[in-house]
Design an enzyme around this catalytic site. Structure first.
Site, PDB file in Angstrom:
ATOM      1  N   CYS A   1     -31.493  10.379 -64.461  1.00  0.00           N
ATOM      2  CA  CYS A   1     -33.072   9.787 -65.033  1.00  0.00           C
ATOM      3  C   CYS A   1     -33.418  10.884 -66.078  1.00  0.00           C
ATOM      4  O   CYS A   1     -34.212  10.282 -67.022  1.00  0.00           O
ATOM      5  CB  CYS A   1     -33.955   9.790 -63.834  1.00  0.00           C
ATOM      6  SG  CYS A   1     -33.615   8.801 -62.561  1.00  0.00           S
TER       7      CYS A   1
ATOM      8  N   LYS B   1     -42.758   9.193 -56.285  1.00  0.00           N
ATOM      9  CA  LYS B   1     -41.750   8.397 -56.159  1.00  0.00           C
ATOM     10  C   LYS B   1     -40.582   9.228 -55.190  1.00  0.00           C
ATOM     11  O   LYS B   1     -40.285  10.446 -55.498  1.00  0.00           O
ATOM     12  CB  LYS B   1     -41.080   8.318 -57.477  1.00  0.00           C
ATOM     13  CG  LYS B   1     -39.671   7.342 -57.589  1.00  0.00           C
ATOM     14  CD  LYS B   1     -39.219   6.961 -58.856  1.00  0.00           C
ATOM     15  CE  LYS B   1     -37.934   6.613 -58.861  1.00  0.00           C
ATOM     16  NZ  LYS B   1     -37.297   6.325 -59.972  1.00  0.00           N
TER      17      LYS B   1
ATOM     18  N   ARG C   1     -29.857   0.091 -57.874  1.00  0.00           N
ATOM     19  CA  ARG C   1     -28.827   0.827 -58.540  1.00  0.00           C
ATOM     20  C   ARG C   1     -27.665  -0.114 -58.921  1.00  0.00           C
ATOM     21  O   ARG C   1     -26.956  -0.223 -59.958  1.00  0.00           O
ATOM     22  CB  ARG C   1     -28.644   2.152 -57.943  1.00  0.00           C
ATOM     23  CG  ARG C   1     -29.656   3.082 -58.204  1.00  0.00           C
ATOM     24  CD  ARG C   1     -29.461   4.307 -57.472  1.00  0.00           C
ATOM     25  NE  ARG C   1     -30.728   5.168 -57.580  1.00  0.00           N
ATOM     26  CZ  ARG C   1     -30.933   6.214 -56.585  1.00  0.00           C
ATOM     27  NH1 ARG C   1     -29.642   6.557 -55.843  1.00  0.00           N
ATOM     28  NH2 ARG C   1     -31.888   6.759 -56.716  1.00  0.00           N
TER      29      ARG C   1
ATOM     30  N   ARG D   1     -30.423  12.390 -56.639  1.00  0.00           N
ATOM     31  CA  ARG D   1     -31.647  12.431 -57.407  1.00  0.00           C
ATOM     32  C   ARG D   1     -32.444  13.405 -56.681  1.00  0.00           C
ATOM     33  O   ARG D   1     -33.810  13.392 -56.978  1.00  0.00           O
ATOM     34  CB  ARG D   1     -32.203  11.241 -57.544  1.00  0.00           C
ATOM     35  CG  ARG D   1     -31.658  10.183 -58.344  1.00  0.00           C
ATOM     36  CD  ARG D   1     -32.275   9.174 -59.153  1.00  0.00           C
ATOM     37  NE  ARG D   1     -31.708   7.962 -59.399  1.00  0.00           N
ATOM     38  CZ  ARG D   1     -30.870   7.698 -60.563  1.00  0.00           C
ATOM     39  NH1 ARG D   1     -30.229   8.745 -61.068  1.00  0.00           N
ATOM     40  NH2 ARG D   1     -30.347   6.626 -60.635  1.00  0.00           N
TER      41      ARG D   1
ATOM     42  N   GLU E   1     -48.292  15.523 -56.666  1.00  0.00           N
ATOM     43  CA  GLU E   1     -47.632  14.713 -58.100  1.00  0.00           C
ATOM     44  C   GLU E   1     -48.659  13.690 -58.199  1.00  0.00           C
ATOM     45  O   GLU E   1     -48.617  13.696 -59.577  1.00  0.00           O
ATOM     46  CB  GLU E   1     -46.327  13.843 -57.268  1.00  0.00           C
ATOM     47  CG  GLU E   1     -45.164  14.798 -56.991  1.00  0.00           C
ATOM     48  CD  GLU E   1     -44.380  15.067 -58.467  1.00  0.00           C
ATOM     49  OE1 GLU E   1     -44.893  14.595 -59.340  1.00  0.00           O
ATOM     50  OE2 GLU E   1     -43.275  15.614 -58.124  1.00  0.00           O
TER      51      GLU E   1
ATOM     52  N   LYS F   1     -44.274   4.848 -54.274  1.00  0.00           N
ATOM     53  CA  LYS F   1     -42.880   4.144 -54.214  1.00  0.00           C
ATOM     54  C   LYS F   1     -41.910   4.819 -53.258  1.00  0.00           C
ATOM     55  O   LYS F   1     -41.806   6.069 -53.345  1.00  0.00           O
ATOM     56  CB  LYS F   1     -42.273   3.934 -55.536  1.00  0.00           C
ATOM     57  CG  LYS F   1     -41.038   3.402 -55.692  1.00  0.00           C
ATOM     58  CD  LYS F   1     -40.478   3.626 -57.119  1.00  0.00           C
ATOM     59  CE  LYS F   1     -39.315   3.155 -57.214  1.00  0.00           C
ATOM     60  NZ  LYS F   1     -38.352   3.490 -58.263  1.00  0.00           N
TER      61      LYS F   1
ATOM     62  N   SER G   1     -36.305  -2.307 -53.817  1.00  0.00           N
ATOM     63  CA  SER G   1     -35.217  -3.155 -53.428  1.00  0.00           C
ATOM     64  C   SER G   1     -34.748  -3.259 -52.418  1.00  0.00           C
ATOM     65  O   SER G   1     -34.501  -4.369 -51.620  1.00  0.00           O
ATOM     66  CB  SER G   1     -33.954  -2.698 -54.516  1.00  0.00           C
ATOM     67  OG  SER G   1     -33.645  -1.579 -54.450  1.00  0.00           O
TER      68      SER G   1
ATOM     69  N   TYR H   1     -40.456  -7.527 -55.700  1.00  0.00           N
ATOM     70  CA  TYR H   1     -39.462  -8.645 -55.872  1.00  0.00           C
ATOM     71  C   TYR H   1     -39.710 -10.226 -55.293  1.00  0.00           C
ATOM     72  O   TYR H   1     -38.929 -11.190 -55.612  1.00  0.00           O
ATOM     73  CB  TYR H   1     -37.853  -8.362 -55.504  1.00  0.00           C
ATOM     74  CG  TYR H   1     -37.643  -7.100 -56.157  1.00  0.00           C
ATOM     75  CD1 TYR H   1     -37.022  -6.968 -57.520  1.00  0.00           C
ATOM     76  CD2 TYR H   1     -37.559  -5.776 -55.478  1.00  0.00           C
ATOM     77  CE1 TYR H   1     -36.788  -5.894 -58.279  1.00  0.00           C
ATOM     78  CE2 TYR H   1     -37.277  -4.627 -56.193  1.00  0.00           C
ATOM     79  CZ  TYR H   1     -37.009  -4.736 -57.505  1.00  0.00           C
ATOM     80  OH  TYR H   1     -36.660  -3.546 -58.287  1.00  0.00           O
TER      81      TYR H   1
HETATM   82  C1  PBG Z   1     -35.246   3.898 -62.283  1.00  0.00           C
HETATM   83  C2  PBG Z   1     -36.108   3.251 -61.473  1.00  0.00           C
HETATM   84  C3  PBG Z   1     -35.422   3.223 -60.083  1.00  0.00           C
HETATM   85  C4  PBG Z   1     -36.385   2.132 -59.328  1.00  0.00           C
HETATM   86  C5  PBG Z   1     -37.222   1.961 -60.318  1.00  0.00           C
HETATM   87  N1  PBG Z   1     -37.104   2.495 -61.527  1.00  0.00           N
HETATM   88  C6  PBG Z   1     -34.143   3.346 -59.634  1.00  0.00           C
HETATM   89  C7  PBG Z   1     -33.841   4.912 -59.214  1.00  0.00           C
HETATM   90  O1  PBG Z   1     -34.888   5.929 -59.041  1.00  0.00           O
HETATM   91  O2  PBG Z   1     -33.124   5.306 -58.876  1.00  0.00           O
HETATM   92  C8  PBG Z   1     -35.973   1.578 -58.072  1.00  0.00           C
HETATM   93  C9  PBG Z   1     -36.452   0.318 -57.674  1.00  0.00           C
HETATM   94  C10 PBG Z   1     -36.223  -0.189 -56.722  1.00  0.00           C
HETATM   95  O3  PBG Z   1     -35.121   0.089 -55.572  1.00  0.00           O
HETATM   96  O4  PBG Z   1     -36.530  -1.609 -56.429  1.00  0.00           O
HETATM   97  N2  PBG Z   1     -35.667   5.354 -62.393  1.00  0.00           N
HETATM   98 ZN    ZN Z   2     -34.185   6.533 -63.653  1.00  0.00          ZN
END
Ligand code: PBG
Ligand code: ZN
Length: 334
Positions: free
Chosen positions: A140, A205, A215, A227, A243, A258, A284, A323
């Site tokens: 990222c 996050k 991904r 990450r 945060e 999230k 997701s 979604y």
């Molecule tokens: C990009 C991003 C991600 C998600 C939203 N923006 C992926 C990640 O951080 O690997 C995840 C969204 C999801 O799982 O629906 N950084």
């Molecule tokens: Zn990212």
């Protein structure tokens, strides 16, 4: 007097909570939390150079779409009463500097321009601001000596946000979890004259395995490591609040928690801690879990979706990225 004081005379048999549950009409009247299509933000994956929509195996019913199908997709979303989309781009070119992320002709920039042109102010446009879909290594941020270089990364993230604003985005949503990203973006936007573009910080996050289907969908898995040097450890609620506090101090207009369902406690804490709008991102993997069970006939998808989304709102979220936005909006119209 305290709101709820249960003592004798104030309990059974005088009090019968079942009185408020006797019929669907009565239950509707006393429903405390209501979902609306207007609370929902629909994610859209747009892939550069794609010929026709592509299914995503781990996210049944969700597709990557070419730019040529974007207007139709947004029309459908809008017809369902949803007022906002969050756009994710899949570029055909990746490199170490994530140059396609801040290219004025990039896939997100073109998508934003198209939606803005066709829908005017009828649709709020949110863009995900991150580098992972655009870097060759899938992280990222920018990598230097096998490490993520925070301060170089936030300069690039600001460039990405400015290019999205220039294309017509209403809200930019930095998701890279770099320190200072909100501040860098606010400064960048203001410096470029986009003082009215809002920032939705992906504040709390988590480093979550629930992003795996995304991904797949976005071709953004990291090539080495993981990450966890930038996304949050999911064990830490106080740190999550820090945060959120720092994003607010840096100028976020909206904060986010999230994923959503395993983190209702954080949504609730955030609700106590701030009057800023709170967005929850039901990710997701949450979608995939429900979908897989529903496809096996083990749970009723509509019922589980309604329960989960209502719970996220009850916990304190003002808006939800999901979604299931289209499916939920359809159900709400019945
Ligand atoms: C990009 C991003 C991600 C998600 C939203 N923006 C992926 C990640 O951080 O690997 C995840 C969204 C999801 O799982 O629906 N950084
Ligand atoms: Zn990212």
């Amino acid at each position: 007097m305290k709101k709820s004081s249960i003592k004798s005379g104030n309990a059974f048999p005088n009090v019968r909570l079942r009185r408020l549950r006797t019929s669907p009409a009565i239950r509707d009247l006393f429903q405390e939390t209501r979902l609306s299509a207007k609370d929902l933000i629909a994610p859209v994956f747009v892939q550069e150079g794609l010929k026709k929509p592509e299914a995503i195996e781990s996210m049944p019913d969700i597709q990557r779409i070419p730019l040529s199908k974007l207007a139709g997709e947004v029309e459908h979303i809008s017809d369902l009463g949803i007022r906002a989309v969050i756009l994710f781009g899949l570029p055909s070119h990746k490199d170490t500097e994530a140059t396609s992320a801040f290219d004025d002709n990039g896939i997100v920039q073109q998508s934003v321009e198209l939606v803005r042109k066709q829908f005017g102010s009828r649709m709020a446009i949110v863009t995900d601001v991150c580098l992972c879909q655009y870097t060759s290594h899938g992280h990222c941020g920018l990598v230097f000596n096998k490490k993520i270089d925070n301060d170089r990364s936030i300069d690039t993230l600001a460039k990405v946000a400015i290019s999205h604003a220039k294309a017509g985005a209403d809200i930019v949503a930095p998701s890279a979890m770099m320190d200072g990203q909100v501040q860098a973006i606010r400064k960048g936007l203001d410096g470029a004259g986009y003082t009215d573009v809002a920032i939705m910080g992906y504040s709390a996050k988590q480093a979550s395995p629930l992003y795996a289907p995304f991904r797949d969908a976005a071709h953004s898995a990291p090539e080495f490591g993981d990450r966890r040097t930038y996304q949050m450890p999911f064990s830490n609620a106080k740190e999550a609040m820090r945060e959120i506090e720092t994003d607010i101090a840096e100028g976020a207009d909206i904060v986010m928690v999230k994923p959503a369902i395993p983190y209702l406690d954080l949504i609730h804490r955030a609700r106590q801690a701030t009057n800023l709008p709170i967005c929850a991102y039901s990710v997701s993997g949450e979608y995939a879990l429900i979908k897989a069970a529903a496809m096996n006939g083990w749970v009723d998808e509509d019922a589980v979706m309604t329960e989960f989304l209502t719970s996220i709102k009850r916990a304190g979220a003002d808006m939800i990225i999901t979604y299931q936005a289209k499916k939920m909006a359809e159900l709400l119209r019945k």
